[in-house]
Design an enzyme around this catalytic site. Structure first.
Site, PDB file in Angstrom:
ATOM      1  N   GLU A 158       0.742  -1.482   0.197  1.00  0.00           N
ATOM      2  CA  GLU A 158       0.196  -0.122  -0.103  1.00  0.00           C
ATOM      3  C   GLU A 158       0.930   1.182   0.271  1.00  0.00           C
ATOM      4  O   GLU A 158       0.450   1.846   0.740  1.00  0.00           O
ATOM      5  CB  GLU A 158      -0.968  -0.344   1.265  1.00  0.00           C
ATOM      6  N   GLU A 234      -6.827  -6.811  -0.941  1.00  0.00           N
ATOM      7  CA  GLU A 234      -8.022  -7.131   0.678  1.00  0.00           C
ATOM      8  C   GLU A 234      -9.320  -6.269   0.887  1.00  0.00           C
ATOM      9  O   GLU A 234      -9.793  -5.531   0.097  1.00  0.00           O
ATOM     10  CB  GLU A 234      -6.961  -5.762   1.198  1.00  0.00           C
TER      11      GLU A 234
END
Length: 578
Positions: A158, A234
């Site tokens: 991320e 995710e």
């Protein structure tokens, strides 16, 4: 041997179409005796892949000292998955977020006063290289190209939520490839322009993270990756808890409906989390986006598999959807028994201030320094000085404290100072004979996400009485990893902060839950294992004790209580209170 590849809008494994149905299980949040149980339940739910992060801070607790055994034996975890017929996705970081202490980065990085994280700062890159030299060689033989189950490895994590140093991302990519990684590499980011611009590389496969609005999120991904399979790396099907907030939950049918939407689009998915586990010890992280918010010990996450490994209603709702798109073998699920062992009296005590030489390391410094400068990673740190008198009443200012300080004047509790406090709360008048000042600071978890990750712990600048800085300090570092050195006695009227010790017998070890009614804030240890923190601020009211941590026969429980306990008694019950 096989390899995951991409052909137009689908994954191929060994040349055949494949949809990745993955769930996250972090081996480091589950006792190793339960790895197989959790992985079996993942497969029984219909998943074909397990995903895990890799926590750098646990694997290299001190610079150049590595640990890959027992509960950190990642190779054994991956081989166990393979034995069960599961593929594996590995996300080695070096940063992992994961609501984990410092996002998985080792605290000792912060001893460098000029440290710059997650960019091309050379001392940071040198540390990564040393870590990758040790880690990646363990993963390479387990790649699918070498007959193992690893089909994909992530580049950083991320990153677009933090920065845009593409040369740094390329350095991580090169570091993986040069050490033998030849399976599919990917990035994962939030589905927005800034994150996908900052966190991706043109030639690396891109995935996105979200919890709802799948069509909208995938449309944004397509703007940056017009061709290629869609994957949510995710899928946030639950959420984590902070101390002092309500326990998070999400309706299982809503989770199933969003999953159905994704799968109907032909997408692949990784559930974050399928099984959350526990932030044992001092490993919980914290958010700090204006307000400091430490994460609780439980990482139940309201996931399909609960913290203690039980399938939930969400498990069966998800399984029902997966059965529409894949063959799912119906197998009986092993529900591990729980036991209420009853009341335990902690009838031995040791006062912290009497134990500093037993469990602490002493340093002399002109001014307070954060724990990292004294080679301390976790736990508590005590600052002690003498202030001459007389002095008129003045506010005590801790500049800047992280995270929560208990203040004592001549051994008498004077109050609490928290890092978010806006105004002074403790005023001290010093008599002619002077005072002894003790400041006990708790590291409640380093920030794991966002722009405030340079989160050194303790008192990071100085202590003032009014405008005047106070100098000449004795400092005790208290990592709380050597409690076997404590000298306990039978005094039940001891003043906190203090350690309480008790023993109890177990005929047969089963999972149980430690209920701490009447206790305020502290840390619990079972047979020397740090279960984690408790706090009556809630929402969590029990600590999970996996059966493998118990002994048949005698067991030892030690509780470090910071503030106050009504009675030194706890209960071992058969269900969690989160």
């Amino acid at each position: 041997m096989g390899k995951l590849t991409i052909a137009k809008d689908q994954f191929l494994y060994d040349g055949k179409p494949m949809r990745i149905l993955s769930g996250a299980i972090h081996y480091f949040r589950v006792v190793p005796e339960y790895w197989k149980d959790r992985l079996q339940k993942l497969k029984a739910c219909g998943f074909n892949t397990v995903e895990t992060y890799v926590p750098w801070n646990l694997h290299e607790p001190r610079p150049g000292e590595f640990c890959f055994d027992a509960g950190l034996d990642i190779e054994k975890f991956i081989r166990t998955a393979q034995e069960l017929g599961l593929f594996v996705i590995v996300r080695p970081g070096p940063y992992i977020c994961a609501e984990w202490e410092f996002g998985g980065l080792p605290a000792w990085l912060l001893k460098d006063p000029a440290m710059q994280l997650r960019c091309g700062y050379k001392p940071y890159l040198d540390a990564i290289d040393r870590y990758f030299d040790e880690l990646i060689g363990r993963l390479v033989p387990l790649q699918s190209t070498n007959g193992g189950p690893i089909i994909a490895i992530q580049v950083e994590n991320e990153y677009g939520s933090y920065g845009n140093d593409h040369e740094y991302l390329q350095y991580i990519e090169k570091g993986l490839k040069s050490r033998g990684v030849d399976v599919l590499l990917f990035t994962s980011d939030g589905a927005c322009d800034s994150m996908l611009q900052g966190g991706t590389l043109p030639h690396i496969f891109k995935t996105v993270n979200f919890g709802s609005r799948a069509l909208e999120q995938f449309e944004k991904l397509k703007e940056f990756q017009p061709e290629g399979p869609l994957m949510c790396m995710e899928y946030w099907n639950g959420w984590f808890d902070h101390w002092g907030e309500e326990h998070h939950s999400r309706d299982g049918q809503d989770v199933a409906d969003v999953l159905d939407e994704m799968l109907s689009m032909g997408a692949s998915v990784n559930f974050y989390m399928f099984h959350g586990g526990t932030n044992f010890g001092f490993m919980n992280g914290a958010n700090c986006m204006g307000e400091y918010q430490p994460t609780v010990t439980s990482y139940d996450y309201d996931a399909p598999l609960s913290e203690c490994g039980d399938p939930t209603e969400k498990f069966y709702a998800v399984q029902k959807v997966i059965k529409k798109y894949a063959n799912v073998e119906d197998v009986p699920l092993d529900i591990l028994p729980k036991m209420a062992y009853g009341t335990v009296e902690l009838n031995e005590c040791a006062k912290l201030f009497d134990s500093l030489d037993d469990i602490g390391k002493e340093f002399k410094r002109p001014a307070p320094v954060p724990m990292e400068m004294l080679d301390q990673n976790y736990g508590f740190i005590l600052y002690r000085t003498f202030i001459a008198g007389p002095r008129d009443e003045s506010p005590l200012i801790l500049q800047d404290v992280r995270d929560r300080a208990l203040v004592f004047v001549d051994d008498q509790f004077a109050g609490v100072i928290y890092r978010d406090d806006k105004e002074p709360s403790i005023y001290i008048k010093v008599p002619k004979e002077g005072i002894k000042l003790d400041i006990l600071v708790e590291n409640m978890g380093r920030t794991n996400y966002g722009p405030n990750m340079l989160d050194r712990k303790g008192i990071t600048y100085g202590v003032r009485m009014g405008q005047q800085f106070i100098y000449n300090w004795t400092i005790y570092t208290l990592e709380m990893d050597n409690l076997h050195k404590l000298n306990f006695n039978k005094d039940k009227q001891i003043e906190c902060p203090a350690f309480y010790r008790g023993e109890f017998e177990v005929a047969k070890p089963f999972d149980t839950f430690l209920k701490l009614s009447g206790w305020t804030k502290g840390v619990c240890y079972i047979n020397g294992f740090n279960l984690g923190r408790y706090w009556n601020a809630g929402p969590q009211q029990t600590l999970y004790i996996p059966g493998p941590l118990l002994n048949k026969g005698k067991n030892e429980l030690i509780i470090f209580e910071l503030e106050n306990v009504e009675k030194p008694i706890v209960e071992l019950i058969d269900q969690p209170l989160l």
